[in-house]
Write an enzyme that holds these catalytic residues in place. Structure first.
Site, PDB file in Angstrom:
ATOM      1  N   ALA A 115       0.326  -2.641  -0.090  1.00  0.00           N
ATOM      2  CA  ALA A 115       0.131  -4.061  -0.409  1.00  0.00           C
ATOM      3  C   ALA A 115       1.178  -4.535  -1.415  1.00  0.00           C
ATOM      4  O   ALA A 115       1.659  -3.763  -2.248  1.00  0.00           O
ATOM      5  CB  ALA A 115      -1.266  -4.276  -0.975  1.00  0.00           C
ATOM      6  N   GLY A 137      -1.479   1.325   1.455  1.00  0.00           N
ATOM      7  CA  GLY A 137      -1.558   0.685   2.771  1.00  0.00           C
ATOM      8  C   GLY A 137      -0.457   1.119   3.716  1.00  0.00           C
ATOM      9  O   GLY A 137      -0.607   1.044   4.932  1.00  0.00           O
ATOM     10  N   GLU A 175      -1.833   4.165   5.240  1.00  0.00           N
ATOM     11  CA  GLU A 175      -2.941   3.743   6.105  1.00  0.00           C
ATOM     12  C   GLU A 175      -2.415   3.182   7.427  1.00  0.00           C
ATOM     13  O   GLU A 175      -2.986   3.440   8.492  1.00  0.00           O
ATOM     14  CB  GLU A 175      -3.806   2.695   5.386  1.00  0.00           C
ATOM     15  CG  GLU A 175      -4.621   3.292   4.249  1.00  0.00           C
ATOM     16  CD  GLU A 175      -5.462   2.264   3.517  1.00  0.00           C
ATOM     17  OE1 GLU A 175      -6.693   2.350   3.602  1.00  0.00           O
ATOM     18  OE2 GLU A 175      -4.883   1.374   2.865  1.00  0.00           O
ATOM     19  N   GLU A 187      -4.597   4.708  -4.155  1.00  0.00           N
ATOM     20  CA  GLU A 187      -5.354   3.540  -4.632  1.00  0.00           C
ATOM     21  C   GLU A 187      -6.240   3.822  -5.844  1.00  0.00           C
ATOM     22  O   GLU A 187      -6.418   2.948  -6.701  1.00  0.00           O
ATOM     23  CB  GLU A 187      -6.210   2.968  -3.487  1.00  0.00           C
ATOM     24  CG  GLU A 187      -5.427   2.190  -2.436  1.00  0.00           C
ATOM     25  CD  GLU A 187      -4.907   3.073  -1.298  1.00  0.00           C
ATOM     26  OE1 GLU A 187      -4.483   2.516  -0.271  1.00  0.00           O
ATOM     27  OE2 GLU A 187      -4.923   4.318  -1.447  1.00  0.00           O
TER      28      GLU A 187
END
Length: 259
Positions: free
Chosen positions: A65, A110, A113, A133
């Protein structure tokens, strides 16, 4: 407006490149919209039989992010952006074609991910990976807590998520997070070679195989075998199945049309 996503089609392979290298390919809102638009186009293009996704340069695949952008958001905007990241990651998994993540550099949060939602992960020997995270006061929110344990096992996934550990490519390979390690200068070439190896096969078969595997892995073996049977039956009336049989009998390479 700047474009942060580039898609090139080479024969029947689509190569998607994140081009926001100056920001480590962090997922800004605009970049997320561009990715989804590109994936939508690829999904319905039956001339594209496999996909490679990578980042520009050798430093970053995707740093996750865009936290600098997020600092200026209120709570509602933050929630919408988190949901958009989740939708985008899911979009990679639900893409009809096989997707290879060519991880050219860092893939944190992310970014990893996103790679976990791809079918195959190939990394540069200099890449760094991790679900980081918990070190930022949050948890993986785009499928990381679900896809990583399904890929490598619950205990190992918990250790990596709880520690926010950053792994080398070699360590990630040892955990089973990535399937291949290659030298940086060869990454895109090797990923494209693998995509071509897939793309020479019947495209409808690739679609149904992906559907059977992805859906079957989420359920018990009895239901999964029924899912496989349904996926198989969808191919029985296709022209490609008849072409495959004919080519085998005639001892030649099949020419598949995706019909």
């Amino acid at each position: 407006m700047p474009n942060f996503v580039k898609v090139e089609v080479q024969d029947d392979i689509a190569i998607m490149t994140f081009t926001r290298a100056e920001a480590a390919n962090a997922l800004s809102v605009q970049m997320l919209h561009e990715i989804n638009e590109a994936l939508e186009s690829i999904h319905y293009n039956r001339s594209i039989r496999a996909v490679v996704v990578t980042g520009d340069g050798e430093k970053a695949f995707c740093a996750g992010a865009d936290l600098k952008e997020r600092k200026g958001m209120n709570e509602e905007e933050t929630r919408k952006t988190i949901a958009l990241i989740g939708k985008t990651v899911n979009h990679f998994e639900s893409l009809a074609q096989p997707v290879i993540a060519a991880i050219n550099g860092v893939a944190f949060g992310g970014g990893l991910e996103l790679a976990l939602a791809c079918d195959i992960r190939m990394a540069s020997s200099t890449a760094k990976l991790g679900l980081t995270e918990t070190a930022l006061g949050i948890i993986p929110g785009a499928g990381g807590t679900q896809r990583l344990p399904r890929l490598i096992g619950i205990g190992k996934a918990k250790e990596l998520i709880y520690t926010a550990r950053r792994l080398s490519a070699e360590e990630a390979f040892g955990y089973g997070i990535i399937e291949h390690i290659v030298e940086p200068g060869e990454l895109l070439e090797k990923a494209t070679e693998l995509a071509r190896e897939m793309a020479k096969n019947a495209p409808l078969s690739l679609i149904q195989a992906k559907t059977a595997i992805n859906q079957g892995m989420q359920t018990d073996i009895s239901t999964a075998l029924q899912i496989e049977s349904l996926a198989y039956s969808r191919l029985l009336q296709t022209e490609d199945r008849l072409e495959g049989l004919k080519a085998f009998q005639e001892k030649r390479s099949p020419i598949y049309s995706g019909k």
